[in-house]
Write a protein that holds these residues in place. Structure first.
Motif, mmCIF file in Angstrom:
data_model
loop_
_atom_site.group_PDB
_atom_site.id
_atom_site.type_symbol
_atom_site.label_atom_id
_atom_site.label_comp_id
_atom_site.label_asym_id
_atom_site.label_seq_id
_atom_site.Cartn_x
_atom_site.Cartn_y
_atom_site.Cartn_z
ATOM 1 N N SER A 144 0.819 -1.216 0.000
ATOM 2 C CA SER A 144 0.000 0.000 0.000
ATOM 3 C C SER A 144 0.849 1.261 0.000
ATOM 4 C CB SER A 144 -0.884 0.032 1.252
ATOM 5 O OG SER A 144 -1.767 -1.045 1.294
ATOM 6 N N ALA A 145 2.073 1.181 0.544
ATOM 7 C CA ALA A 145 2.884 2.383 0.733
ATOM 8 C C ALA A 145 3.725 2.753 -0.488
ATOM 9 C CB ALA A 145 3.807 2.204 1.939
ATOM 10 N N VAL A 146 3.673 1.921 -1.537
ATOM 11 C CA VAL A 146 4.553 2.142 -2.695
ATOM 12 C C VAL A 146 4.446 3.573 -3.224
ATOM 13 C CG1 VAL A 146 4.776 1.587 -5.142
ATOM 14 C CG2 VAL A 146 4.773 -0.248 -3.460
ATOM 15 N N ALA A 147 3.244 4.017 -3.511
ATOM 16 C CA ALA A 147 3.093 5.337 -4.134
ATOM 17 C C ALA A 147 3.354 6.466 -3.144
ATOM 18 C CB ALA A 147 1.700 5.476 -4.753
ATOM 19 N N ALA A 148 3.174 6.189 -1.841
ATOM 20 C CA ALA A 148 3.538 7.204 -0.845
ATOM 21 C C ALA A 148 5.049 7.433 -0.877
ATOM 22 C CB ALA A 148 3.086 6.768 0.545
ATOM 23 N N PHE A 149 5.808 6.353 -1.018
ATOM 24 C CA PHE A 149 7.260 6.500 -1.134
ATOM 25 C C PHE A 149 7.648 7.205 -2.435
ATOM 26 C CE2 PHE A 149 7.896 3.043 2.124
ATOM 27 C CZ PHE A 149 8.653 3.813 2.992
ATOM 28 N N GLN A 150 6.880 6.967 -3.507
ATOM 29 C CA GLN A 150 7.191 7.676 -4.755
ATOM 30 C C GLN A 150 6.993 9.183 -4.581
ATOM 31 O OE1 GLN A 150 4.735 4.267 -6.673
ATOM 32 N NE2 GLN A 150 5.282 5.669 -8.332
ATOM 33 N N ILE A 151 5.905 9.569 -3.908
ATOM 34 C CA ILE A 151 5.673 10.997 -3.671
ATOM 35 C C ILE A 151 6.761 11.552 -2.753
ATOM 36 C CG2 ILE A 151 4.084 12.691 -2.688
ATOM 37 C CD1 ILE A 151 1.778 10.793 -3.509
ATOM 38 N N ALA A 152 7.127 10.774 -1.739
ATOM 39 C CA ALA A 152 8.212 11.207 -0.848
ATOM 40 C C ALA A 152 9.506 11.385 -1.635
ATOM 41 C CB ALA A 152 8.399 10.193 0.282
ATOM 42 N N ALA A 153 9.745 10.482 -2.584
ATOM 43 C CA ALA A 153 10.957 10.599 -3.401
ATOM 44 C C ALA A 153 10.925 11.879 -4.232
ATOM 45 C CB ALA A 153 11.098 9.366 -4.302
ATOM 46 N N ALA A 154 9.718 12.238 -4.705
ATOM 47 C CA ALA A 154 9.587 13.485 -5.474
ATOM 48 C C ALA A 154 9.824 14.700 -4.588
ATOM 49 C CB ALA A 154 8.210 13.554 -6.126
ATOM 50 N N LEU A 155 9.525 14.567 -3.298
ATOM 51 C CA LEU A 155 9.775 15.674 -2.370
ATOM 52 C C LEU A 155 11.217 15.696 -1.888
ATOM 53 C CD1 LEU A 155 6.451 15.401 -0.414
ATOM 54 C CD2 LEU A 155 7.319 17.547 -1.379
ATOM 55 N N ALA A 156 11.884 14.549 -2.002
ATOM 56 C CA ALA A 156 13.265 14.472 -1.504
ATOM 57 C C ALA A 156 14.264 15.053 -2.496
ATOM 58 C CB ALA A 156 13.625 13.020 -1.190
ATOM 59 N N VAL A 157 13.900 15.112 -3.770
ATOM 60 C CA VAL A 157 14.834 15.733 -4.725
ATOM 61 C C VAL A 157 14.853 17.241 -4.469
ATOM 62 C CG1 VAL A 157 14.491 13.974 -6.496
ATOM 63 C CG2 VAL A 157 13.075 16.027 -6.537
ATOM 64 N N PRO A 158 15.972 17.905 -4.735
ATOM 65 C CA PRO A 158 16.040 19.350 -4.495
ATOM 66 C C PRO A 158 14.938 20.093 -5.252
ATOM 67 C CG PRO A 158 18.217 18.448 -4.974
ATOM 68 C CD PRO A 158 17.239 17.354 -5.236
ATOM 69 N N ALA A 159 14.345 21.066 -4.592
ATOM 70 C CA ALA A 159 13.274 21.835 -5.223
ATOM 71 C C ALA A 159 13.826 22.602 -6.416
ATOM 72 C CB ALA A 159 12.674 22.800 -4.208
#
Lengths: 374, 413
Positions: free
Chosen positions: A327-342
């Motif tokens: 269930s958490a797969v896409a939550a981690f994908q969004i987190a990964a998108a937030l972890a890259v430099p803005a």
């Protein structure tokens, strides 16, 4: 990129987040690992791995009592522990008095999880093997239902707003984001703590009928992962007036249910619809992050993304590589998108997709804001 | 909310799988007759329990009820959900093709998903180790299969398959999710409701907590001794009102409003303040006053605590003379995720057919439950607004308010 959100308002924004992962507890551990590009430490042949060649990516030394204290944690299950720990960082790191006092009834909790299949299995097993079929441990009954974690997040933080649990497999985190968005549009809450968590157990691994076979290509999907991420989603206007900085706009979430063997049409359909409803075409997408599902569903997802987006777009946000977190797969994908430099100047569009071998696909189109208020 | 008033949402189709009826016509008759579906459970081995009555669905021919679904590929709860959805679409006189062309939401609430199949797998594991676990059963465990089964049965692809896992109030959560998605214009139809199958684990849990009644479920009764676990599915087809009228649909009722909240109090014990607040929020959302409510379909589990707490909250919201308040679990058992969906369909039928379904198995009303529970026998009435309560472990409350559509009403239903 100024399309209105559903109901005519501005799209809701993510203004805070946290993660619990194999890299450690908290946002910074996840961000540092993503920035460093390190492969996470997999535990091969873990005692609870169902097969000797299964890699497991556990959250290191996570014990709810050690992390959260002794009060209220005696019977807390692992999924709930992850969720409560992540929510604590999310709310603790959010300088807003309305969340601490008086705002509880306007704060919703939406979590995606399959719950605690190990406890469910153990409970039935005890009933079948004990001297009497009711010689079972009543203390684990609350965690035998998937809504346990969301209820505990509410209890720990005094959050009496809407409280939803969603159990739909690998696309569940995007169902959760879409549901959270509906709650905001309907005016049922001013902010939503939305996320997804899964805990590793031998039973969960055995019950995954779609798990990659040994030697399957697409390594990130091969192992078994756990943990999750949680986001504070709120109305743009409320965020704009408060002390929190908008990090990410949620422009649209689209869903498809595929025919049994055709994931490609489902993925393509929801990506095209989500982009269209966001007022974007594929050429305007800065990053596309697929869910790295094992086997044929993952192959079809990767193929569609490669057809729609340039190679550098598909590589910009790399997969966390922390195993299949359900269930958490896409939550981690969004987190990964937030972890890259803005991005330094203008906002950029990010497409996140997820497929579940059970037949669902979803795509969220997000807009990462530049550093500082834009 | 911004902009114009939200779209109005109506019920145009309903499907029922339950211990007292298969199909909405039979369900209407059963509700009017006050039929009780309690009987000894035969779905799993109950030896060793002092008592094991439940509300089990009688075997029926899945293949005869379903068009696209291979019954061998799906679990019991998923087959119930698909059957009820098929019935709802037929009841609405819609073709699969008409639905396939529209953007939709399938939202199915559940407590246990494929837990009946999980129980079977555990038994296989005990008997023969991990290798003895049947891969086909493994595929039937994930709860997401309930909403996917509905979509597959109807050939729907432009659809969000949502499985809501808020346990015993999940049916109302699903209806509310559909209401919100239609009000905002996000979708053009929603197939909403709930489904669960009886299972050993669920029964054993309630039994261990001392909440299973020895023979019958008796909501609000002074002698009530708990719930009986049940199974089934209820699915409602929701459409935007003007679109439904434009296609000449028969409108069963309007979904006037909905609310959901969380007690944030205790994992297992209901909280009167949380329930009271949820009812008030639902009435506000429906834009009706307590005095406008003609009937309450209570959560009414028949446990000592729930019924007293619920009636206390009702007294706070409705004052000294609340509307008739019925506990349908006397007839249906506690069907978990299906409970508030089946009760919602009963609410809609009460509005459309001018009656109040009874609280069966009733002897003497508990003074702690100071409501007119319409004991044992249905009565003719003219309910226009019905409030449908659903509560769950983890403090997940959800309340839906249905109302008579002012043009269609009972004459058309």
């Amino acid at each position: 990129m100024s399309r209105a959100g559903p109901g005519g308002g501005a799209p809701p924004v993510v203004s805070a987040w946290s993660a619990v992962s194999c890299f450690g507890i908290g946002r910074s551990a996840f961000t540092a690992a993503m920035a460093g590009g390190a492969r996470p430490p997999a535990v091969a042949a873990a005692p609870c791995a169902p097969r000797p060649d299964d890699a497991v990516y556990p959250v290191p030394s996570f014990d709810p009592r050690a992390v959260l204290g002794r009060k209220g944690t005696r019977t807390m299950d692992r999924v709930s522990g992850f969720a409560v720990a992540a929510a604590r960082e999310l709310l603790g790191g959010t300088p807003d008095a309305s969340l601490d006092a008086g705002g509880g009834d306007r704060t919703a909790v939406v979590l995606a999880t399959a719950g605690n299949p190990q406890a469910m299995r153990d409970f039935t097993r005890a009933s079948l093997t004990a001297a009497k079929p009711f010689h079972v441990d009543p203390a684990v009954i609350p965690s035998g239902v998937p809504n346990c974690a969301a209820g505990l997040v509410a209890i720990w933080n005094g959050l009496t707003g809407p409280n939803t649990t969603i159990n739909t497999g690998r696309a569940a985190a995007l169902n959760a984001v879409g549901h959270a968005r509906r709650l905001l549009v309907a005016g049922r809450a001013d902010r939503v703590i939305v996320g997804a968590f899964e805990a590793h157990s031998a039973t969960r691994a055995r019950l995954d009928p779609h798990r990659a076979q040994p030697g399957e290509p697409g390594a990130p999907g091969t192992g078994i992962g756990e943990g999750g991420a949680v986001f504070l989603l709120e109305n743009a206007a409320a965020c704009g007036e408060g002390p929190r900085e908008p990090l990410l706009d949620v422009l649209h979430v689209a869903h498809r249910t595929g025919a049994p063997d055709d994931f490609a049409a489902a993925v393509r359909g929801c990506v095209e619809e989500a982009l269209d409803r966001s007022g974007l075409h594929p050429g305007q997408v800065w990053a596309a992050r697929g869910s790295e599902c094992a086997g044929e569903p993952g192959r079809q997802e990767r193929r569609v993304l490669a057809e729609l987006f340039a190679p550098e777009v598909c590589d910009r946000v790399r997969p966390p590589g922390n195993g299949d977190t359900g269930s958490a797969v896409a939550a981690f994908q969004i987190a990964a998108a937030l972890a890259v430099p803005a991005p330094p100047d203008a906002p950029v569009a990010i497409a996140v997709t997820a497929v579940d071998p059970g037949g669902t696909a979803a795509c969220a189109v997000l807009r990462r804001r530049p550093q500082g208020r834009a | 909310m911004t902009g114009a008033a939200p779209a109005r949402v109506v019920v145009t189709g309903m499907g029922v799988v339950s211990s007292i009826a298969l199909g909405v016509t039979e369900y209407l008759s059963a509700l009017r007759a006050g039929r009780c579906g309690a009987a000894p459970v035969s779905l799993f081995d109950t030896s060793g329990f002092a008592h094991a009555n439940g509300h089990q669905v009688a075997d029926y021919d899945y293949a005869a009820r379903l068009r696209r679904t291979d019954p061998a590929e799906w679990g019991r709860a998923a087959l119930f959900a698909a059957t009820a959805a098929r019935m709802a679409v037929d009841d609405a006189h819609l073709s699969d093709r008409a639905l396939q062309q529209r953007q939709g939401l399938v939202s199915i609430g559940t407590t246990d998903g494929g837990s009946h199949e999980l129980d079977l797998l555990v038994a296989q594991e005990i008997a023969g180790g991990h290798d003895a676990m049947d891969g086909r059963l493994v595929r039937q465990v994930p709860a997401g299969g309930l909403s996917v089964a509905v979509a597959r049965e109807l050939g729907l692809t432009r659809v969000e398959a949502m499985t809501v896992a808020t346990a015993c109030s999940a049916g109302n959560h699903a209806i509310g999710d559909g209401l919100d998605a239609l009000r905002s214009g996000e979708v053009e139809y929603a197939l909403c409701g709930g489904a669960d199958a009886l299972c050993r684990r669920n029964f054993t849990g309630f039994y261990r907590l001392g909440l299973v009644a020895p023979d019958r479920c008796r909501p609000f009764d002074a002698e009530r001794a708990g719930l009986l676990t049940g199974e089934g599915a209820g699915v409602l087809l929701l459409e935007e009102r003007e679109a439904a009228r434009a296609r000449g649909a028969r409108i069963h009722a309007e979904v006037l409003g909905y609310a959901t909240n969380c007690d944030a109090y205790h994992q297992l014990t209901p909280n009167q303040a949380g329930i009271r607040r949820c009812m008030r929020l639902a009435l506000d959302n429906a834009r009706v006053d307590p005095a406008d409510v003609d009937l309450i379909s209570a959560h009414g589990t028949g446990t000592r605590t729930n019924d007293a707490v619920e009636c206390g909250a009702i007294a706070e919201v409705f004052g000294g003379s609340p509307p008739p308040t019925v506990g349908l679990k006397g007839m249906l058992g506690h069907t978990m995720g299906a409970a508030s969906a089946l009760a919602g369909i009963a609410s809609v039928l009460a509005i459309g057919h001018g009656f109040i379904p009874p609280t069966v198995n009733h002897g003497r009303t508990d003074p702690e439950c100071a409501v007119d529970c319409v004991p044992n026998t249905a009565v003719a009435a003219d309910p226009r607004v019905v409030q449908n309560n659903g509560f769950a472990f983890a403090g997940n409350n959800a309340v839906v308010v249905f109302g008579r559509d002012r043009r269609s009403g009972r004459d058309a239903a």
